[in-house]
Write a protein that holds these residues in place. Structure first.
Motif, PDB file in Angstrom:
ATOM      1  N   LEU A  38     -57.208 -39.649  40.915  1.00  0.00           N
ATOM      2  CA  LEU A  38     -57.158 -41.085  40.621  1.00  0.00           C
ATOM      3  C   LEU A  38     -56.950 -41.331  39.129  1.00  0.00           C
ATOM      4  CD1 LEU A  38     -60.025 -42.403  42.919  1.00  0.00           C
ATOM      5  CD2 LEU A  38     -57.557 -42.656  43.259  1.00  0.00           C
ATOM      6  N   PHE A  39     -57.565 -40.486  38.335  1.00  0.00           N
ATOM      7  CA  PHE A  39     -57.438 -40.663  36.888  1.00  0.00           C
ATOM      8  C   PHE A  39     -55.978 -40.553  36.449  1.00  0.00           C
ATOM      9  CE2 PHE A  39     -57.205 -38.911  32.588  1.00  0.00           C
ATOM     10  CZ  PHE A  39     -57.932 -39.863  31.883  1.00  0.00           C
ATOM     11  N   LEU A  40     -55.273 -39.628  37.056  1.00  0.00           N
ATOM     12  CA  LEU A  40     -53.879 -39.410  36.655  1.00  0.00           C
ATOM     13  C   LEU A  40     -52.899 -40.384  37.297  1.00  0.00           C
ATOM     14  CD1 LEU A  40     -53.509 -35.519  36.721  1.00  0.00           C
ATOM     15  CD2 LEU A  40     -54.081 -37.011  34.790  1.00  0.00           C
ATOM     16  N   SER A  41     -53.303 -40.927  38.430  1.00  0.00           N
ATOM     17  CA  SER A  41     -52.348 -41.733  39.189  1.00  0.00           C
ATOM     18  C   SER A  41     -51.987 -43.033  38.472  1.00  0.00           C
ATOM     19  CB  SER A  41     -52.937 -42.049  40.554  1.00  0.00           C
ATOM     20  OG  SER A  41     -52.132 -43.027  41.192  1.00  0.00           O
ATOM     21  N   PRO A  42     -50.700 -43.340  38.419  1.00  0.00           N
ATOM     22  CA  PRO A  42     -50.290 -44.595  37.782  1.00  0.00           C
ATOM     23  C   PRO A  42     -50.688 -45.822  38.605  1.00  0.00           C
ATOM     24  CG  PRO A  42     -48.386 -43.441  38.682  1.00  0.00           C
ATOM     25  CD  PRO A  42     -49.571 -42.547  38.895  1.00  0.00           C
ATOM     26  N   LYS A  43     -50.929 -45.626  39.894  1.00  0.00           N
ATOM     27  CA  LYS A  43     -51.328 -46.757  40.746  1.00  0.00           C
ATOM     28  C   LYS A  43     -52.592 -46.381  41.519  1.00  0.00           C
ATOM     29  CE  LYS A  43     -46.542 -47.840  41.274  1.00  0.00           C
ATOM     30  NZ  LYS A  43     -46.741 -48.405  39.906  1.00  0.00           N
ATOM     31  N   LEU A  73     -67.544 -44.933  39.102  1.00  0.00           N
ATOM     32  CA  LEU A  73     -66.417 -44.317  38.397  1.00  0.00           C
ATOM     33  C   LEU A  73     -65.074 -44.727  38.978  1.00  0.00           C
ATOM     34  CD1 LEU A  73     -67.785 -40.742  37.686  1.00  0.00           C
ATOM     35  CD2 LEU A  73     -67.118 -42.463  36.006  1.00  0.00           C
ATOM     36  N   VAL A  74     -65.101 -45.373  40.132  1.00  0.00           N
ATOM     37  CA  VAL A  74     -63.834 -45.878  40.670  1.00  0.00           C
ATOM     38  C   VAL A  74     -63.941 -47.369  40.969  1.00  0.00           C
ATOM     39  CG1 VAL A  74     -63.094 -43.690  41.674  1.00  0.00           C
ATOM     40  CG2 VAL A  74     -64.402 -45.297  43.067  1.00  0.00           C
ATOM     41  N   ALA A  89     -59.173 -45.355  38.916  1.00  0.00           N
ATOM     42  CA  ALA A  89     -60.106 -45.057  37.828  1.00  0.00           C
ATOM     43  C   ALA A  89     -59.838 -46.052  36.698  1.00  0.00           C
ATOM     44  CB  ALA A  89     -59.892 -43.631  37.344  1.00  0.00           C
ATOM     45  N   PRO A  90     -60.885 -46.424  35.951  1.00  0.00           N
ATOM     46  CA  PRO A  90     -60.652 -47.320  34.810  1.00  0.00           C
ATOM     47  C   PRO A  90     -59.642 -46.695  33.851  1.00  0.00           C
ATOM     48  CG  PRO A  90     -63.010 -46.944  35.138  1.00  0.00           C
ATOM     49  CD  PRO A  90     -62.288 -46.048  36.086  1.00  0.00           C
ATOM     50  N   ASP A  91     -58.838 -47.525  33.214  1.00  0.00           N
ATOM     51  CA  ASP A  91     -57.820 -47.006  32.312  1.00  0.00           C
ATOM     52  C   ASP A  91     -58.397 -46.436  31.029  1.00  0.00           C
ATOM     53  OD1 ASP A  91     -55.797 -47.630  33.995  1.00  0.00           O
ATOM     54  OD2 ASP A  91     -55.421 -49.621  33.125  1.00  0.00           O
ATOM     55  N   VAL A  99     -69.787 -45.433  31.206  1.00  0.00           N
ATOM     56  CA  VAL A  99     -70.342 -45.537  32.548  1.00  0.00           C
ATOM     57  C   VAL A  99     -71.051 -44.251  32.944  1.00  0.00           C
ATOM     58  CG1 VAL A  99     -69.749 -45.725  34.988  1.00  0.00           C
ATOM     59  CG2 VAL A  99     -68.678 -47.258  33.332  1.00  0.00           C
ATOM     60  N   LEU A 100     -70.409 -43.129  32.651  1.00  0.00           N
ATOM     61  CA  LEU A 100     -71.020 -41.843  32.962  1.00  0.00           C
ATOM     62  C   LEU A 100     -72.360 -41.682  32.262  1.00  0.00           C
ATOM     63  CD1 LEU A 100     -68.332 -39.055  33.062  1.00  0.00           C
ATOM     64  CD2 LEU A 100     -70.388 -39.201  34.466  1.00  0.00           C
TER      65      LEU A 100
END
Lengths: 193, 193
Positions: A38-43, A73-74, A89-91, A99-100
């Motif tokens: 999710l972190f890497l995904s553009p969408k 985290l999501v 994931a937050p940008d 948050v962590l």
DNA sequence: ATGAGATTTCAGGAACTACTGAAATATCAG
DNA sequence: CTGATATTTCAGTAGTTCCTGAAATCTCAT
């Protein structure tokens, strides 16, 4: 080979690494990998897309997402005209860190402080108990101070990323400034007010 | 009931808590408990004493101590005229924190940075890859800065405990000082040196 | 209301980790 | 070198966590 070939090699390596790291520390492998994806995904992605990319069972993804949500985290997003839930994931990396840190504090630090405070209430009977209590007092004081200081840092960076970017050597910088002000060493300081 | 009755209630609770916490995060329960026991003990303990206090098998204690040594969290001490090895935790809580932070950095942060650096060498082919690489760049920059800043903090407190004790609200204090110096807001600053 | 699609729950098996006792190894005094 | 004591290793088992597919539940358009 757990990762879908459709994912670029770049992403696959990153995701695998976070799987490893996840298990080194409390989070399980699949949860780490879902987060990395999710972190890497553009969408934002929906659960099925995640399951397909990572070749996990649908239900495993569901559980993983639930855990990531518990860690805040999501983000859950709804795409209009689509009933499925999408996750992202937050940008902002600073936001992620914040948050962590908050979650870990809530789950690990606070319970520890509570336990220590309650132990410090007791009246020690033996010498060993007295010593143990003194050690706990030291630990309690240390952690409390660390938390106060952490709050300070968070207050310093309320508008996220950009600020952190200038935070690099901030501490040394302001200390240099302060030294110029107050005279000398960074060791002890009088009343702040 | 895993803990020896000889241990004061105070100690038993503390040890149990660290067992829990240990398993919440990478370290296993018994290792956490051994550490907690050593942390509270007024004197270094030998493996047999630990095994007896915690009612673990002798070999379990041996393995636990080995792991704690790998984390550099226990000191080996020899008592003259006694062939057994005695173990103790450092007295200084700040020292403990510093060692923990260093170890975690070595085991978790450095491998991550290495992985990220190598990913950043690659030339992205697709748009998605370009986006993924940009995300990794953000993460790499964030972690690097955090580490630089952490180094700064460590440099600030080279003579351990006492310094940390004055560190509590240091950041706000010096920032107040700096604000008075430079004019206003803590937001952006020009060149330091 | 109904049902098609989306999501969650859950029992059971697979995979993994922790713990033990027994055997092996190391250390050292005599 | 020998034996007494201390420590580590290791194979096997106990215990835990992870993951899956099937079934249950939820949600919403019709």
């Amino acid at each position: 080979m757990p990762l879908n070939d459709q994912l670029p090699a770049l992403n696959r390596e990153f995701i695998a690494h976070f799987g490893e790291m996840g298990s080194r520390w409390g989070i399980n492998r699949t949860v780490g990998q879902i987060y990395a994806l999710l972190f890497l995904s553009p969408k934002p992605l929906c659960a099925d897309e995640i399951a397909e990319s990572l070749e996990f069972s649908r239900s495993n993804v569901s559980m993983g997402l639930k855990e990531l949500q518990a860690w805040r985290l999501v983000r859950l997003r709804h795409v209009p005209g689509d009933r499925r839930e999408y996750f992202g994931a937050p940008d902002d990396v600073w936001e992620i860190f914040r948050v962590l840190a908050e979650e870990r504090r809530r789950r690990e630090v606070e319970p520890t402080l509570t336990m220590l405070r309650s132990a410090l209430q007791e009246t020690p009977a033996t010498d060993d108990e007295r010593h143990a209590q003194e050690r706990m007092r030291q630990m309690h004081e240390f952690i409390s101070r660390l938390m106060i200081w952490f709050d300070d840092v968070q207050k310093l960076a309320p508008e996220t990323a950009v600020q952190l970017m200038s935070m690099g050597s901030m501490v040394t910088r302001v200390l240099e400034a302060k030294d110029r002000l107050t005279g000398r060493n960074t060791k002890k300081q009088s009343s702040p007010s």
